[in-house]
Design a protein around this motif. Structure first.
Motif, PDB file in Angstrom:
ATOM      1  N   HIS B   8      62.208 -19.121  18.468  1.00  0.00           N
ATOM      2  CA  HIS B   8      61.813 -18.044  17.577  1.00  0.00           C
ATOM      3  C   HIS B   8      60.343 -18.235  17.190  1.00  0.00           C
ATOM      4  CE1 HIS B   8      61.932 -15.425  13.954  1.00  0.00           C
ATOM      5  NE2 HIS B   8      62.666 -14.719  14.790  1.00  0.00           N
ATOM      6  N   ALA B   9      59.498 -17.274  17.564  1.00  0.00           N
ATOM      7  CA  ALA B   9      58.051 -17.404  17.342  1.00  0.00           C
ATOM      8  C   ALA B   9      57.575 -16.581  16.146  1.00  0.00           C
ATOM      9  CB  ALA B   9      57.303 -17.002  18.606  1.00  0.00           C
ATOM     10  N   GLY B  10      58.502 -16.203  15.286  1.00  0.00           N
ATOM     11  CA  GLY B  10      58.106 -15.462  14.094  1.00  0.00           C
ATOM     12  C   GLY B  10      58.062 -13.965  14.327  1.00  0.00           C
ATOM     13  N   TYR B  11      57.307 -13.295  13.471  1.00  0.00           N
ATOM     14  CA  TYR B  11      57.222 -11.834  13.532  1.00  0.00           C
ATOM     15  C   TYR B  11      55.768 -11.428  13.707  1.00  0.00           C
ATOM     16  CZ  TYR B  11      61.938 -12.169  11.800  1.00  0.00           C
ATOM     17  OH  TYR B  11      63.268 -12.468  11.674  1.00  0.00           O
ATOM     18  N   VAL B  12      55.548 -10.464  14.605  1.00  0.00           N
ATOM     19  CA  VAL B  12      54.193  -9.964  14.813  1.00  0.00           C
ATOM     20  C   VAL B  12      54.038  -8.647  14.060  1.00  0.00           C
ATOM     21  CG1 VAL B  12      52.523  -9.125  16.517  1.00  0.00           C
ATOM     22  CG2 VAL B  12      53.995 -11.069  17.051  1.00  0.00           C
ATOM     23  N   GLY B  13      53.068  -8.609  13.184  1.00  0.00           N
ATOM     24  CA  GLY B  13      52.748  -7.366  12.483  1.00  0.00           C
ATOM     25  C   GLY B  13      51.534  -6.749  13.124  1.00  0.00           C
ATOM     26  N   GLU B  14      51.595  -5.445  13.412  1.00  0.00           N
ATOM     27  CA  GLU B  14      50.470  -4.765  14.051  1.00  0.00           C
ATOM     28  C   GLU B  14      50.106  -3.512  13.284  1.00  0.00           C
ATOM     29  OE1 GLU B  14      50.645  -4.511  18.653  1.00  0.00           O
ATOM     30  OE2 GLU B  14      52.700  -4.756  17.959  1.00  0.00           O
ATOM     31  N   GLY B  15      48.857  -3.147  13.362  1.00  0.00           N
ATOM     32  CA  GLY B  15      48.413  -1.893  12.773  1.00  0.00           C
ATOM     33  C   GLY B  15      47.302  -1.316  13.628  1.00  0.00           C
ATOM     34  N   GLU B  16      47.239   0.008  13.699  1.00  0.00           N
ATOM     35  CA  GLU B  16      46.203   0.677  14.490  1.00  0.00           C
ATOM     36  C   GLU B  16      45.647   1.863  13.723  1.00  0.00           C
ATOM     37  OE1 GLU B  16      47.961   2.023  18.119  1.00  0.00           O
ATOM     38  OE2 GLU B  16      48.817   0.076  18.587  1.00  0.00           O
ATOM     39  N   SER B  79      55.698 -15.432   9.326  1.00  0.00           N
ATOM     40  CA  SER B  79      56.987 -16.126   9.371  1.00  0.00           C
ATOM     41  C   SER B  79      58.131 -15.234   8.902  1.00  0.00           C
ATOM     42  CB  SER B  79      56.927 -17.406   8.535  1.00  0.00           C
ATOM     43  OG  SER B  79      56.441 -17.094   7.248  1.00  0.00           O
ATOM     44  N   SER B  80      57.803 -14.113   8.303  1.00  0.00           N
ATOM     45  CA  SER B  80      58.871 -13.203   7.876  1.00  0.00           C
ATOM     46  C   SER B  80      58.481 -11.765   8.212  1.00  0.00           C
ATOM     47  CB  SER B  80      59.101 -13.313   6.365  1.00  0.00           C
ATOM     48  OG  SER B  80      58.024 -12.726   5.655  1.00  0.00           O
ATOM     49  N   THR B 105      47.084   6.431  12.263  1.00  0.00           N
ATOM     50  CA  THR B 105      47.507   5.040  12.098  1.00  0.00           C
ATOM     51  C   THR B 105      48.922   4.857  12.643  1.00  0.00           C
ATOM     52  OG1 THR B 105      48.511   5.294   9.915  1.00  0.00           O
ATOM     53  CG2 THR B 105      46.154   4.794   9.975  1.00  0.00           C
ATOM     54  N   ARG B 106      49.179   3.650  13.086  1.00  0.00           N
ATOM     55  CA  ARG B 106      50.529   3.245  13.496  1.00  0.00           C
ATOM     56  C   ARG B 106      50.736   1.836  12.976  1.00  0.00           C
ATOM     57  NH1 ARG B 106      50.448   7.746  14.678  1.00  0.00           N
ATOM     58  NH2 ARG B 106      51.223   8.856  16.508  1.00  0.00           N
ATOM     59  N   LYS B 107      51.988   1.513  12.621  1.00  0.00           N
ATOM     60  CA  LYS B 107      52.269   0.135  12.234  1.00  0.00           C
ATOM     61  C   LYS B 107      53.585  -0.317  12.827  1.00  0.00           C
ATOM     62  CE  LYS B 107      53.711   1.673   7.602  1.00  0.00           C
ATOM     63  NZ  LYS B 107      53.604   1.376   6.172  1.00  0.00           N
ATOM     64  N   TYR B 108      53.601  -1.557  13.252  1.00  0.00           N
ATOM     65  CA  TYR B 108      54.778  -2.100  13.918  1.00  0.00           C
ATOM     66  C   TYR B 108      55.063  -3.521  13.432  1.00  0.00           C
ATOM     67  CZ  TYR B 108      52.928   1.304  17.326  1.00  0.00           C
ATOM     68  OH  TYR B 108      52.396   2.413  17.942  1.00  0.00           O
ATOM     69  N   VAL B 109      56.344  -3.852  13.395  1.00  0.00           N
ATOM     70  CA  VAL B 109      56.746  -5.240  13.181  1.00  0.00           C
ATOM     71  C   VAL B 109      57.711  -5.593  14.308  1.00  0.00           C
ATOM     72  CG1 VAL B 109      58.006  -6.846  11.715  1.00  0.00           C
ATOM     73  CG2 VAL B 109      56.470  -5.160  10.684  1.00  0.00           C
ATOM     74  N   THR B 110      57.422  -6.648  15.021  1.00  0.00           N
ATOM     75  CA  THR B 110      58.247  -7.043  16.158  1.00  0.00           C
ATOM     76  C   THR B 110      58.640  -8.505  16.029  1.00  0.00           C
ATOM     77  OG1 THR B 110      56.756  -5.648  17.467  1.00  0.00           O
ATOM     78  CG2 THR B 110      58.372  -6.935  18.682  1.00  0.00           C
ATOM     79  N   GLU B 111      59.919  -8.770  16.169  1.00  0.00           N
ATOM     80  CA  GLU B 111      60.377 -10.149  16.201  1.00  0.00           C
ATOM     81  C   GLU B 111      59.970 -10.725  17.554  1.00  0.00           C
ATOM     82  OE1 GLU B 111      64.597 -10.469  15.902  1.00  0.00           O
ATOM     83  OE2 GLU B 111      64.520 -12.554  15.255  1.00  0.00           O
TER      84      GLU B 111
END
Lengths: 78, 161
Positions: B8-16, B79-80, B105-111
């Motif tokens: 488990h490498a955590g969560y990636v938060g993205e924004g554009e 981490s969350s 804008t776009r926002k994403y959270v990916t495990e």
């Protein structure tokens, strides 16, 4: 459109007409264009209908709000 | 044997967010600077790219090239899920509190599951095969969609060692 220098307002009001704006934004604005003059703010407000490719909630466009369109208008040469 | 081990490498938060027209790149760079100030130190990894300029090579080799529009993309590892979501929220805040004319804008959270490569003694690996049968869910009679919450798979394991 807000004049950077208030002295330029008259020139803007003279050149940035409804027709000129409608022509410049053809392909983006598919409805009517209305211009409101606000000389006390050295500003012109344009209401451009049918410009969001379906509207904020259902548009497939990346910028569904059209928030970047102000800069399309800024590109207009007068 | 070579083995790929998932972790488990955590969560990636993205924004554009996109900028077009006069000074598009400079406005995006200003937005990047704002985001860096707000997000730096909060995450183990943070990167900000300008799509249309630096997103693939980390820099633009042709500095003369001026794109008409550019898209800022920020990504950070958290981490969350909650911490990752802040990345997109900060980008969205730029709509009304950032450089002029930012849009889309776009926002994403990916495990994220990371994979590392290692070796394992062949003798410690036992193999077996599992076959599963799957049939598509029949459509709901009322609305013709397959929303009925029933087991989606009918598994018939046939294991052999």
């Amino acid at each position: 459109v807000i004049a950077y220098r208030p002295d330029d307002y008259d020139l803007l009001a003279q050149r940035v007409t409804v027709d000129a704006v409608a022509h410049h934004l053809r392909g983006i604005v598919h409805g009517g264009v209305k211009r409101y003059e606000l000389p006390q703010l050295s500003a012109l407000q344009f209401v451009c209908e049918h410009s969001l490719a379906g509207g904020v909630t259902t548009s497939l466009a990346l910028d569904a709000h059209g928030k970047s369109l102000s800069f399309a208008l800024l590109e207009m040469e007068i | 044997l070579k083995a790929s081990v998932g972790y488990h490498a955590g969560y990636v938060g993205e924004g554009e967010i996109g900028y077009a027209g006069a000074n598009a790149v400079a406005r995006a760079q200003l937005a990047a600077q704002i985001l860096r100030e707000r997000l730096d130190g909060r995450y183990s990894e943070l990167r900000i790219d300008l799509v249309g300029s630096t997103s693939l090579h980390g820099r633009a080799f042709d500095t003369e090239e001026r794109p008409y529009e550019v898209r800022l993309r920020v990504a950070a590892r958290a981490s969350s899920r909650e911490e990752a979501a802040i990345v997109g929220d900060e980008v969205e805040a730029l709509y009304t509190n950032g450089p002029a004319g930012g849009g889309g804008t776009r926002k994403y959270v990916t495990e994220q599951i990371g994979i590392v490569s290692t070796l394992i003694d062949r003798a410690r690996v036992s193999t077996h095969v599992t076959l599963r049968e799957w049939s598509p869910q029949p459509a709901c009679r009322n609305c013709m969609t397959s929303h009925i919450a029933a087991p989606a798979t009918r598994a018939t394991p046939r294991s052999s060692r």
